[in-house]
Scaffold this active site. Structure first.
Site, PDB file in Angstrom:
ATOM      1  N   GLU A  18      -0.751   4.843  -5.532  1.00  0.00           N
ATOM      2  CA  GLU A  18      -0.177   5.051  -6.873  1.00  0.00           C
ATOM      3  C   GLU A  18       0.258   6.496  -7.082  1.00  0.00           C
ATOM      4  OE1 GLU A  18      -3.301   5.001  -6.197  1.00  0.00           O
ATOM      5  OE2 GLU A  18      -4.415   6.364  -7.507  1.00  0.00           O
ATOM      6  N   CYS A  41      -9.499   4.046  -3.304  1.00  0.00           N
ATOM      7  CA  CYS A  41     -10.420   5.184  -3.317  1.00  0.00           C
ATOM      8  C   CYS A  41     -11.779   4.754  -3.890  1.00  0.00           C
ATOM      9  CB  CYS A  41      -9.803   6.365  -4.075  1.00  0.00           C
ATOM     10  SG  CYS A  41     -10.672   7.908  -3.762  1.00  0.00           S
ATOM     11  N   HIS A  62      -4.196   7.081  -1.823  1.00  0.00           N
ATOM     12  CA  HIS A  62      -3.758   6.683  -3.167  1.00  0.00           C
ATOM     13  C   HIS A  62      -2.291   6.265  -3.173  1.00  0.00           C
ATOM     14  CE1 HIS A  62      -7.230   7.919  -5.681  1.00  0.00           C
ATOM     15  NE2 HIS A  62      -7.447   8.795  -4.709  1.00  0.00           N
TER      16      HIS A  62
END
Lengths: 270, 978
Positions: A234, A104, A232
């Site tokens: 994560e 990002c 994302h």
């Protein structure tokens, strides 16, 4: 300067770079640790004081956030700082086999610094691509599907896959400086992630949430060691991260963890 | 006082203008064009926008532009020249620039980038330019100025010639400390003094101040007077909630309420005596136990008045302020989630009905959403729960609630400054921003507020606050401070005054770092500049704090020290400008008795069983579509998507759930890495019932908040709640009477449910005055709930999971359509507002939670606004699953027709989806409670409802329901950021 090999081992060492406005550092550290790494948050200011310290790590991660408020343009001010203070060290890091991941805002920084898609040779003030304002002109947070291109990068699985991942950005529209750059990325297989619909086919908004050219969600540099993506990974690590987990059942882990596991495994064996 | 210093020869000023390349569409221009067209601008062909950077003393403006300011892939630029033709019959150019003294966060970032390039620049200012193309006359230009800029914080330079020149701050110099002649003043003059200085003190309070200084035999300084006014403001001291009240209730029953807060709110929490309450009503937020060494904090604030004038800045700083409350809880809590609730005029309010001096509700909504979005997203805190409520009476007084949930270690909850500790300010610099915010927010708005109160409105800088948060949390972990509080309303005066309570403090006001020169001591002391906090630091820890803050790029200033003198002593360049007795400051405020009265409104029947012929009604299918697409029920997706609700990677139940993204009852997070312990965040508010009975309104608000948390799996025995009242003028006995009645319900229902209040806040005087007429908001109580789940993988979402399952209704449906969405749609007057039987509600929630724990519940949703009908539709459309329901089987009280079964909004009801084979075990859980199997999920793709006579009363394809529900808000607001 010592090469990044010194950061390798059973638990490869990862530096998660942070500065004012970085805000996905904690969950990124968590994902890396779940994947078997020894991850450490380091302020860019401290690393800039001793650029050679980069050599102590096997992986550099630029997490998401709004570095310096995304003033001027998302990631721009940190990109200028990296180029000015850590440009040489970054080049050496990649030359020695170090892996780099930008998620990002981290992807935005890598693109604005020139490290993506061109690699260390392209570090400089003339970036070949950009992540422009979303076509909707709005920040949007939603889950999307991305097709992952198998092989070609130590970060990626061996075979093509489709992953659900969340995006959350206002400037994610991948555009290049002229069609030649885009064609080269396609030809060299460096489009690592592409926005698709749930059946794995490219589509318009909202499947492609920002209007990216060729539905591009993430790219690698020519070596494959440097990877950047807008979604994302994560945020899709835990069993309950998938937005439909109450329908699908509790799984062992989210798809995003695979990316960190691949990177960490590559650093371990490399 | 010194003037703003100016260099002899001003440095050169360069302008860099950046535009999108001609072949790249300009999304910001397109959004501006939509707004202008919507505002009624005719003849506009297109809008292009340019970012303007004014660089003072720049070494190489062209290189700075190329390497820092421009994206060569999509943009081009010009130095000291416009990028687009400025002149011509078809072009008008407007340059929107922030007023002097208004925060421009981009300026610091540009300076940093310039420095990294190895170039120089002395000052930077940024602006937006709009090139309007089309047949536009001067009237159109004036309209465009109003739409594109907010006069409160921005000014518009018209035409090509007018560009910002020198960057010298054009601010009047500050006054130095001065004595104020107070002691000889008579009544009128006392009030005149208060009004003239914007002190928001009434006559009795002014008299108390006068008495105090007469006893001392001296006149106060302006700094002292300001300190007292700030400390005694409604905003800080909650005078109304503390005051004794002579209350006359229904049937003329009289009683004296010894303070609403103490009698109803605190008393409820004491009566419940939950062992997991760690800190209540003491700190900046309430704190409850969570998981092992970790506690949760929760605080909700309002920021109504600033948001009415400047929605973007008002909502942004509202969120920023409540996040600082979290950072200032204990020795510092880590913010893990935010909430936002907006009460506004309807988005389709005709322009002619917008009160003078008031922004249109659409503009307010766009602005407050953008404000919360930019502050929350940039801080990296997920905004996970909220609500929107629409009513015409909010048009002039919109309500903006922002909440913040934090995580704090149990051994970092206690805090206490000690004599000898240093008074240390950290974070942003002090400017003239927000002077008189506390006193302004305690007064009513009128049509002149927009121009008079611009000082009270600010723009926040979330990255400064993010740096501050990183530093404060690291300082907490290293044990560098003994106490902390945030600078909110009243600025340093409130923060230091509060921390010094029971101690004393000496403060050198000239030590505060300033944004620009020229502030006087009173201004420094009461400025509400954002992103600042005050720490009590033992002298030995100061160097450690300085080193840490240097690393995080956070400014530290030692303002003074805490003492044991019981006095607050303020100095300015060596001169004492204030010396106040802290006991007087905190306890000297008069506590006059208030008068309150509540009369039940005369109830009109709504028709059932009383011989009145109900008017012909719309068919149920039509009602359902109208309710689903109504402002109060339709999808909030347009808002939710703009907030990052995933950041921090803790989301387990999101605001939108199911394949078709229905409305979740609450959010669930797993905030601790490596732990499955979850936190549920929910809210409830029901202002429409208040017109019938504030008691039931408050009871339903609590019940709804708790029910929403239970619906996602929170343990009903571990739910804490917050009360946030927003009310009208408390000097009106009827308004105050309604408040008393609402507070009584808070006590009764909280005790009944076993859900303690841990924090709360009130915002009064939400009244708009125009031409002698006053419009008050409906008395509004927002209840926020914080629940705990043993294991987030046991959370339940509201989307139906698939065909072949049974649907169970739990709770009793009664003839309670008063204040209902259906009543509003059909124009029904009166009726009963839903009543809460807290004992039964508690039993229902415990039983449902038990069933969830046994894995019997596949989906759960609460029935509230729009009743059973809307709840059924929401579950079906969220899960893309058909549903067939028989109203005849619904547990009801009395003889209810089909319409009332569908649309009554009776409290404490939940709908459960369960597998057929779970029926026995479910029955065991729910035994003794009103419940029934009312239908089944199907693969038909339709919602089918049969009435008591067996025939179909409602039949609709899911696509139609989804379309009606999903689109209205986005359609009304499409057009991008303001």
């Amino acid at each position: 300067m010592k090469g990044p090999r010194s950061g390798r081992g059973v638990r490869p060492r990862v530096v998660v770079l942070r500065t004012a406005g970085t805000n996905c550092d904690l969950e990124t550290v968590h994902a890396l640790q779940r994947a078997g790494a020894e991850a450490e948050r380091v302020h860019v200011r401290r690393l800039a004081e001793r650029p050679a310290d980069l050599g102590r790590y096997a992986i550099l991660v630029l997490p998401g956030g709004f570095t310096y408020g995304d003033d001027v343009a998302a990631g721009r001010v940190l990109a200028v700082e990296l180029r000015a203070r850590l440009g040489d060290a970054l080049g050496e890091f990649v030359a020695h086999g170090g892996l780099v991941l930008g998620v990002c805002n981290g992807f935005q920084v890598l693109v604005r610094a020139g490290l993506l898609p061109g690699g260390p040779a392209a570090l400089g003030p003339e970036p070949q691509a950009t992540l422009a304002a979303n076509e909707s002109n709005r920040f949007e947070c939603r889950w999307v599907h991305v097709s992952v291109r198998g092989g070609g990068s130590p970060w990626l699985p061996e075979r093509d896959e489709v992953w659900p991942l969340p995006v959350a950005h206002g400037e994610g529209r991948f555009l290049t400086r002229g069609p030649a750059v885009l064609e080269a990325l396609e030809r060299e297989g460096r489009v690592a992630f592409r926005y698709v619909d749930e059946r794995g086919r490219p589509g318009g908004y909202p499947a492609n949430p920002n209007g990216s050219a060729h539905h591009i969600a993430g790219v690698t540099d020519p070596t494959g060691q440097v990877l950047g993506l807008m979604p994302h990974p994560e945020r899709n690590v835990e069993p309950w991260h998938h937005p439909a987990w109450t329908r699908l059942g509790v799984r062992a882990a989210g798809e995003g963890l695979a990316l960190f596991r691949r990177g960490v495994a590559a650093a371990r064996s490399g | 006082m010194s003037e703003v210093p100016r260099a002899e020869a001003p440095p050169t000023v360069h302008r860099v203008e950046v535009v999108y390349r001609d072949e790249i569409p300009d999304p910001r221009g397109r959004a501006a064009a939509t707004l202008l067209t919507e505002a009624g601008l005719r003849g506009l062909e297109c809008v292009r926008t340019a970012r303007l950077y004014v660089l003072e003393g720049a070494s190489d403006p062209d290189r700075i532009a190329r390497e820092l300011l421009v994206d060569p892939v999509v943009e081009r630029h010009a130095v000291d020249a416009p990028c687009l033709p400025e002149k011509g019959p078809q072009t008008r150019v407007l340059t929107v620039v922030r007023r002097p003294g208004v925060m421009d966060p981009a300026s610091a970032s540009v300076r940093r980038g310039v420095h990294d390039l190895g170039e120089r620049v002395e000052a930077v200012r940024t602006a937006w330019r709009y090139y309007l193309m089309g047949e536009l006359d001067d009237a159109a230009e004036r309209l465009a100025i109003r739409v594109l800029a907010n006069a409160t914080v921005e000014e518009v330079l018209v035409g090509p010639a007018r560009v910002p020149g020198s960057l010298g701050q054009r601010l009047p110099p500050g006054r130095s400390a001065a004595r104020v002649s107070l002691n000889d003043l008579e009544e009128d003059a006392l009030l005149g003094l208060a009004r003239g200085r914007g002190l928001s003190l009434d006559l009795e309070e002014m008299r108390a101040v006068q008495q105090h200084f007469l006893r001392l035999g001296r006149e106060p300084t302006d700094v002292e007077l300001e300190t007292i006014a700030q400390t005694w403001s409604e905003h800080c001291k909650h005078k109304t909630f503390a005051a004794p009240i002579r209350y006359t209730g229904p049937e003329g029953r009289r009683e004296v309420v010894d303070g609403i807060f103490r009698t109803f709110i605190v008393a409820a929490t004491r009566a419940i005596a939950a062992p997991w309450c760690v800190s209540v009503f003491e700190d900046n937020a309430g704190v409850v136990a969570f998981d092992g060494p970790w506690c949760l904090s929760f605080k909700v604030e309002t920021h109504n008045h600033p948001s009415a004038l400047e929605p973007y800045g008002g909502a942004g700083t509202g969120l920023g302020g409540v996040i600082r409350d979290t950072l200032g809880t204990g020795l510092g809590a880590r913010p893990i989630a935010s909430t936002d609730v907006f009460c506004l005029g309807p988005p389709d309010l005709p322009a002619l009905e917008v009160p003078p001096g008031v922004l249109h509700p659409r503009r307010v909504l766009r602005g407050v959403v953008a404000g919360v979005r930019d502050y929350g997203n940039r801080m990296g805190i997920p905004t996970v729960n909220g609500a929107l409520v629409f009513d015409r009476r909010y048009a002039a007084n919109p309500l903006v609630y922002c909440g913040s949930v934090g995580l704090v270690p149990r051994d970092r909850v206690a805090k206490e400054a000690r004599s000898g500790d240093l008074v240390v300010a950290v974070g942003g610099r002090t400017g003239r921003d927000g002077i008189h915010g506390a006193t302004f927010s305690s007064a009513a708005l009128d049509e002149s507020s927009e121009t008079l109160s611009s000082g009270a409105v600010q723009i926040g800088d979330p990255i400064t606050e993010k740096r501050l948060a990183d530093a404060v949390l690291a300082a907490r972990d290293r044990g560098l401070h003994r106490s902390i509080t945030d600078c909110g309303a009243g600025g340093f005066s409130s923060a230091v005054g509060e921390m010094a309570r029971g101690l004393g403090a000496e403060v050198d006001l000239d030590q505060a770092p300033l944004k620009y020169p020229g502030l006087g001591p009173a201004e420094v002391w009461i400025s509400e500049a954002q992103e600042r906090m005050v720490l009590a630091v033992p002298p030995a820890a100061l160097e450690g704090l300085r080193a840490l803050c240097a690393e995080e790029d956070v400014e530290v200033a030692v303002l003074g020290r805490f003492t044991d003198s019981g006095r607050l002593v303020l100095s300015w360049h060596g001169e004492t400008v204030g010396d106040l007795d802290l006991a007087f400051l905190h306890e000297g405020m008069p506590r006059p008795e208030r008068v309150a009265r509540w009369d039940a409104p005369r109830r009109a029947s709504t028709g059932t069983g009383e011989g009145r012929t109900p008017r012909p009604r719309r068919p149920s299918g039509e009602v359902l579509l109208a309710l689903l697409s109504g402002w109060d029920t339709c999808s909030r997706e347009w808002v939710v998507r703009q907030y990052d609700h995933e950041v921090q990677g803790a989301a387990a139940v999101r605001p939108l759930v199911g394949p078709w993204e229905g409305p979740s009852d609450a959010a669930v997070l797993a905030p601790l890495a490596g732990s499955r312990r979850g936190v549920a965040i929910a809210c409830g508010l029901a202002p429409r019932y208040g017109d019938l009975d504030p008691y039931r309104m408050a009871a339903c608000s609590i019940d709804e908040a708790v029910r929403n948390a239970v619906a996602v799996g929170a343990d009903p025995a571990r739910i804490a709640i917050l009360d946030n009242f927003a009310w009208g003028d408390p000097s009106d006995p009827a308004t105050l009477g309604a408040l008393v009645r609402a507070a009584q319900a808070c006590h009764d229902v909280a005790v009944g449910l076993g859900t303690p209040f841990i924090s709360g806040k009130d915002s009064l005087n939400n009244v708009y005055r125009h031409e002698g007429r006053a419009t008050a908001i409906p008395g509004t109580l927002l209840v926020s709930a914080l629940g705990v789940l043993e294991d987030v993988t046991r959370s339940i979402t509201m989307d139906l999971k698939g065909p072949g399952h049974r649907l169970h209704a739990v709770g009793l449906t009664r003839d309670e359509v008063g204040g209902s969405a259906w009543g509003a749609l059909e124009g029904l007057e009166g009726g009963e507002a839903p009543a809460v039987d807290a004992g039964r509600a508690r039993a229902i929630y415990a039983a449902v939670h038990q069933a969830m724990g046994q894995g019997l519940v596949l989906a759960c949703h609460d029935a509230s606004e729009g009743g059973l009908g809307v709840a059924l539709a929401e579950m079906a459309l969220a899960g893309e699953a058909g549903l067939e329901v028989d109203l005849g089987r619904l547990p009801v009280d009395g003889d209810l027709d089909d319409a009332r079964r569908l649309w009554s909004e009776s409290a404490s009801r939940l709908l459960l989806e369960a597998a057929p084979e779970a029926a026995g075990a479910l029955e065991a859980c729910l035994a003794g409670l009103p419940h029934a199997d009312i239908g089944a999920t199907t693969a038909s793709g339709r919602l089918v409802v049969r009435g008591t006579s067996g025939g179909e009363v409602l039949e609709a394809p899911l696509e139609a329901l989804r379309e009606a529900w999903r689109t209205p808000l986005g359609r009304a607001l499409e057009g991008g950021s303001p």
